[in-house]
Scaffold this motif. Structure first.
Motif, PDB file in Angstrom:
ATOM      1  N   ASN A 426      58.297   2.961  -7.772  1.00  7.07           N
ATOM      2  CA  ASN A 426      58.242   2.646  -6.247  1.00  7.07           C
ATOM      3  C   ASN A 426      58.474   1.273  -5.984  1.00  7.07           C
ATOM      4  OD1 ASN A 426      57.997   5.438  -6.039  1.00  7.07           O
ATOM      5  ND2 ASN A 426      55.547   5.176  -5.861  1.00  7.07           N
ATOM      6  N   PRO A 427      59.524   0.507  -6.249  1.00  7.98           N
ATOM      7  CA  PRO A 427      59.756  -0.882  -6.151  1.00  7.98           C
ATOM      8  C   PRO A 427      59.884  -1.144  -4.755  1.00  7.98           C
ATOM      9  CG  PRO A 427      61.730   0.198  -6.786  1.00  7.98           C
ATOM     10  CD  PRO A 427      60.823   1.295  -6.721  1.00  7.98           C
ATOM     11  N   ARG A 428      58.806  -1.159  -3.816  1.00  9.14           N
ATOM     12  CA  ARG A 428      59.013  -1.686  -2.376  1.00  9.14           C
ATOM     13  C   ARG A 428      59.457  -3.080  -2.540  1.00  9.14           C
ATOM     14  NH1 ARG A 428      58.336   2.874   1.051  1.00  9.14           N
ATOM     15  NH2 ARG A 428      56.611   3.888  -0.107  1.00  9.14           N
ATOM     16  N   ASP A 429      58.984  -4.012  -3.312  1.00 11.54           N
ATOM     17  CA  ASP A 429      59.374  -5.659  -3.596  1.00 11.54           C
ATOM     18  C   ASP A 429      59.016  -5.791  -4.911  1.00 11.54           C
ATOM     19  OD1 ASP A 429      59.878  -8.121  -3.191  1.00 11.54           O
ATOM     20  OD2 ASP A 429      59.485  -8.255  -1.183  1.00 11.54           O
ATOM     21  N   ALA A 430      60.181  -5.763  -5.705  1.00 10.26           N
ATOM     22  CA  ALA A 430      59.567  -6.069  -7.261  1.00 10.26           C
ATOM     23  C   ALA A 430      60.368  -7.187  -7.627  1.00 10.26           C
ATOM     24  CB  ALA A 430      59.996  -4.916  -8.087  1.00 10.26           C
ATOM     25  N   LEU A 431      59.899  -8.218  -8.421  1.00  9.08           N
ATOM     26  CA  LEU A 431      60.384  -9.339  -9.328  1.00  9.08           C
ATOM     27  C   LEU A 431      61.129  -8.994 -10.365  1.00  9.08           C
ATOM     28  CD1 LEU A 431      60.264 -12.479  -8.692  1.00  9.08           C
ATOM     29  CD2 LEU A 431      58.696 -12.574 -10.529  1.00  9.08           C
ATOM     30  N   LEU A 432      62.392  -9.413 -10.629  1.00  7.77           N
ATOM     31  CA  LEU A 432      63.062  -9.000 -11.872  1.00  7.77           C
ATOM     32  C   LEU A 432      62.615  -9.948 -12.929  1.00  7.77           C
ATOM     33  CD1 LEU A 432      66.538  -8.324 -10.376  1.00  7.77           C
ATOM     34  CD2 LEU A 432      64.713  -6.580 -10.716  1.00  7.77           C
ATOM     35  N   MET A 433      62.295  -9.506 -14.095  1.00  8.43           N
ATOM     36  CA  MET A 433      61.760 -10.364 -14.947  1.00  8.43           C
ATOM     37  C   MET A 433      62.730 -10.212 -16.077  1.00  8.43           C
ATOM     38  SD  MET A 433      59.131 -11.397 -13.647  1.00  8.43           S
ATOM     39  CE  MET A 433      58.836 -12.463 -15.319  1.00  8.43           C
ATOM     40  N   ASN A 434      63.340 -11.512 -16.995  1.00  5.53           N
ATOM     41  CA  ASN A 434      64.311 -11.524 -17.845  1.00  5.53           C
ATOM     42  C   ASN A 434      65.455 -10.794 -17.502  1.00  5.53           C
ATOM     43  OD1 ASN A 434      62.049 -12.579 -19.509  1.00  5.53           O
ATOM     44  ND2 ASN A 434      61.459 -10.580 -20.021  1.00  5.53           N
ATOM     45  N   ALA A 435      65.983 -11.078 -16.272  1.00  6.21           N
ATOM     46  CA  ALA A 435      67.338 -10.587 -15.937  1.00  6.21           C
ATOM     47  C   ALA A 435      68.201 -11.729 -15.677  1.00  6.21           C
ATOM     48  CB  ALA A 435      67.037  -9.647 -14.411  1.00  6.21           C
ATOM     49  N   GLN A 436      68.908 -12.240 -16.715  1.00  7.94           N
ATOM     50  CA  GLN A 436      69.801 -13.166 -16.530  1.00  7.94           C
ATOM     51  C   GLN A 436      70.990 -12.916 -17.002  1.00  7.94           C
ATOM     52  OE1 GLN A 436      68.430 -16.688 -18.577  1.00  7.94           O
ATOM     53  NE2 GLN A 436      70.557 -17.719 -18.720  1.00  7.94           N
ATOM     54  N   GLY A 437      72.202 -13.357 -16.275  1.00  8.90           N
ATOM     55  CA  GLY A 437      73.649 -12.701 -16.620  1.00  8.90           C
ATOM     56  C   GLY A 437      74.181 -12.744 -15.194  1.00  8.90           C
ATOM     57  N   ARG A 438      75.654 -12.899 -15.434  1.00 11.06           N
ATOM     58  CA  ARG A 438      76.549 -12.552 -14.298  1.00 11.06           C
ATOM     59  C   ARG A 438      76.606 -11.490 -13.494  1.00 11.06           C
ATOM     60  NH1 ARG A 438      82.974 -13.856 -14.541  1.00 11.06           N
ATOM     61  NH2 ARG A 438      83.707 -13.000 -12.435  1.00 11.06           N
ATOM     62  N   TYR A 439      76.323 -10.363 -14.583  1.00 10.15           N
ATOM     63  CA  TYR A 439      76.586  -8.829 -13.998  1.00 10.15           C
ATOM     64  C   TYR A 439      75.063  -8.307 -14.094  1.00 10.15           C
ATOM     65  CZ  TYR A 439      81.492  -9.796 -14.876  1.00 10.15           C
ATOM     66  OH  TYR A 439      82.583 -10.611 -15.051  1.00 10.15           O
TER      67      TYR A 439
END
Length: 702
Positions: A426-439
């Motif tokens: 239920n990601p109303r507002d969620a921080l993306l962790m370890n998400a690095q890359g162009r795509y």
């Protein structure tokens, strides 16, 4: 103020269509799990509730869902299931028909067909139980009704043997090769149509009484007549002109009874087998398409079926003779199951979101969705600088692979299960962790319940990563465990500030009446002194707000009052001022009448509106408040509602609420009344002694 973020937005169908759907669809601009309508039990009516019949031999459904139930002693009970009110329509020992009769109804007419009574087919008025017409024979042969149905035009259809003989035992029989057909009766009790086909002939000589409860009839809303032979499990459909439309046999073994047609021309046939006390009840109603193709079992009902009826709202009534109860089934929304998991869920696999910048730090997900209880939304993601990733030992373009319709969903989920991150629930507002890359790719898992599905209105993916930690001294920005925690902690405040700045940037849209609705529109209405509890409605309130500048220029004038009332009521008012009738008041014979209708005060004016524009007391109060707000100072407005009838010396205006026309038949409804001195007569009974004999009108002495 922080630098503005960039984001990818999914808020319309074109955005979502770039990915792959599985058991998902767009509903009013929102993504949701596929749902369908299935029959479910709405109400069970038992004989004890009706407080009359102990055994339900037959039933039919009248206007407003009123039930007419026949018991074994030939009494017919009228039962209102909504108000739990029972009336006896036909008492016992009336000798009009027996407990073996068949019932049908349409409008205010009740049809009774009884193969063992003197009146084989009869029509009765529901309001007073009076006989409308009755027949015993057709073409000099007795009628032996086997099934009945009625259509929207109050025409009756009876299934009868068209070839009848009297056997050696004196009983009515159908000879070998005898025809079974359907007679169509009009409202006067005359046969106006015959439906028959050679395939309906009997293979052997049969006593007529052995054919009882073997045939069932139903008529669709488009006029197609259906006949079901339960013994041969053969269903025949005729066009309204008598031509054969379709015919098919049930491939399933068993015993069946009942036939009904819904508004989509789907056919329903019930299971009438006997089931032992120790056996599991697997008796269902079967659904067939218009061409006889089997579609599904109605799993919302289990039990014996003796009769089926479907009304214009697709409500289905099922008579179970074993339990003496009538079950009302209604169509209710049901969530479809994903084929791969057999669960009420849907999967969405996105295409690559491309920032065009390598080693992009993705920031957060923001989801606007309605997530009911017992439902869930889970989102997983994958970021990379390369579009080609290792899948099953080969480098493939991940977007092409996920969108390849020839690859089964279960294979896609299996081969990519190690690539996705841990799901965010239920990601109303969620921080993306370890998400690095162009795509970036993401996977949505939408979990529903039996009846409800989440509605995903908008999804945003923000980048690059920006945090309030950049405003702190360098020592706090070192990439250690403590700084990662601090960054996540500060991201909550960063999200708050970002949302607040976006609202400030878009604040102008909240002042546009065409762009807002609901509470925001009501809030704008309060700027014009329209309280939230007033029943203006969104369309009228929006029109009022848009015309407010011009209306305030006209406030206190006749034109302004007229336009204001027209916006609210939808009808232009008639405004009568004192100066318009001043000259007529000088005439003594009119002074009293005009004073009573419009008053004799020069500072009082009369506002007249049609009655249908002001139907409730609350609406009347609002109209009166509009008059008081818009009237000129030191004046008084008098509201008069024009009734839709004529009274001499009252508010009767030709062409407004009174019209002259050719004489027509009297129709009593909610807008008509009958004076106490009105006499109802039947013209067909004129010129008869002791009934209607009126000298000079319909009779003369010679």
């Amino acid at each position: 103020m922080q630098d503005p973020y960039q984001f990818f937005s999914f808020n319309k169908r074109l955005d979502w269509d770039k990915g792959s759907y599985y058991n998902l669809r767009m509903v009013n601009g929102a993504l949701a799990i596929h749902q369908t309508e299935k029959y479910a039990v709405h109400k069970v009516i038992r004989s004890a509730q009706i407080n009359g019949p102990d055994v339900m031999m037959d039933f039919t459904v009248g206007q407003g869902g009123k039930l007419f139930v026949l018991d074994e002693e030939a009494a017919i009970w009228s039962y209102d299931a909504e108000n739990h009110h029972t009336e006896l329509l036909f008492g016992r020992n009336h000798q009009l028909f027996t407990g073996h009769a068949l019932l049908a109804s349409r409008g205010d007419t009740l049809f009774v067909a009884d193969p063992v009574s003197e009146r084989r087919v009869a029509a009765y008025s529901i309001s007073n139980s009076q006989l409308l017409w009755a027949v015993e024979n057709w073409k000099n042969s007795p009628i032996y009704p086997l099934a009945v149905a009625a259509d929207l035009q109050k025409r009756l259809y009876t299934v009868v043997p068209l070839d009848m003989i009297i056997g050696l035992n004196g009983k009515e029989e159908v000879p070998e090769g005898g025809r079974i057909g359907i007679l169509q009766w009009d409202a006067a009790g005359e046969v106006v149509g015959v439906y028959q086909h050679d395939s309906l002939r009997l293979n052997e000589r049969t006593e007529a009484e052995q054919l009882q409860r073997r045939y069932y009839a139903a008529v669709s809303e488009v006029g197609k007549v259906h006949l079901f032979d339960a013994h041969r499990r053969l269903l025949t459909a005729f066009e309204d002109d008598g031509a054969l439309h379709a015919q098919f046999s049930l491939a399933l073994a068993g015993s069946y009874a009942g036939l009904s047609i819904d508004t989509n021309n789907n056919m329903y046939i019930g299971d009438s087998r006997f089931v032992g006390e120790d056996e599991e009840d697997e008796r269902f109603i079967l659904k067939f398409g218009a061409q006889g193709d089997f579609q599904a079992r109605v799993s919302g009902f289990r039990g014996r079926t003796n009769k089926l009826l479907t009304n214009s709202r697709n409500q289905m009534y099922v008579l179970n003779g074993e339990t003496a109860e009538i079950t009302l089934l209604e169509l209710q929304k049901r969530t479809l199951e994903l084929e791969e998991s057999s669960l009420p869920e849907g999967i969405y696999l996105s295409s690559a979101l491309d920032t065009t910048v390598s080693e992009t730090q993705w920031h957060r997900f923001q989801l606007e969705a309605v997530i009911p209880e017992e439902t869930q939304v889970r989102i997983s993601y994958l970021a990379s600088d390369r579009k080609e990733l290792m899948i099953d030992g080969d480098f493939v373009d991940l977007s092409s692979y996920l969108n390849n319709s020839s690859i089964a969903l279960k294979d896609k989920l299996r081969s990519t299960r190690d690539l996705w991150s841990e799901p965010i629930v239920n990601p109303r507002d969620a921080l993306l962790m370890n998400a690095q890359g162009r795509y970036l790719w993401f996977k949505l898992e939408v979990m529903g319940s039996e009846r409800q599905s989440p509605l995903l209105h908008k999804l945003r993916v923000y980048f690059p990563r920006k945090s309030l930690i950049s405003y702190l001294p360098p020592i706090y920005q070192e990439m250690q465990d403590d700084s990662r925690f601090l960054e996540r902690f500060l991201s909550m405040f960063g999200t708050f500030f970002q949302d607040m700045e976006e609202k400030i940037d878009r604040i102008s849209k909240y002042f546009d009446p065409d762009a807002v609705h609901g509470h925001y529109l009501e809030w704008l209405g309060t700027w014009l002194a329209v309280s939230e509890d007033e029943s203006w409605g969104e369309d009228k309130l929006r029109q009022l707000i848009k015309q407010a500048p011009e209306l305030y220029k006209l406030r206190g004038t006749r034109q302004g009052l007229s336009r204001m009332l027209q916006i609210y009521t939808g009808s232009e008012p008639y405004i009568i001022e004192y100066f318009q009738m001043k000259q007529m008041q000088e005439r003594s014979e009119l002074r009293e009448l005009l004073s009573r209708l419009y008053g004799d005060n020069p500072y009082v004016f009369c506002v007249m509106l049609p009655q249908e524009c002001v139907q409730t007391d609350k609406q009347r109060l609002i109209v009166e408040s509009i008059i008081n707000d818009q009237k000129p100072a030191f004046t008084e407005g008098k509201l008069t509602l024009l009734q839709p009838w004529m009274y001499i010396d009252m508010h009767t205006y030709m062409g407004i609420n009174t019209f002259l026309s050719e004489p027509t038949l009297l129709t009593l409804d909610q807008r008509s009344s009958m004076p106490y001195n009105t006499v109802l007569i039947d013209l067909e009974r004129d010129k008869r002694m002791d009934i209607h004999t009126r000298l000079g009108l319909d009779s003369e002495l010679e």
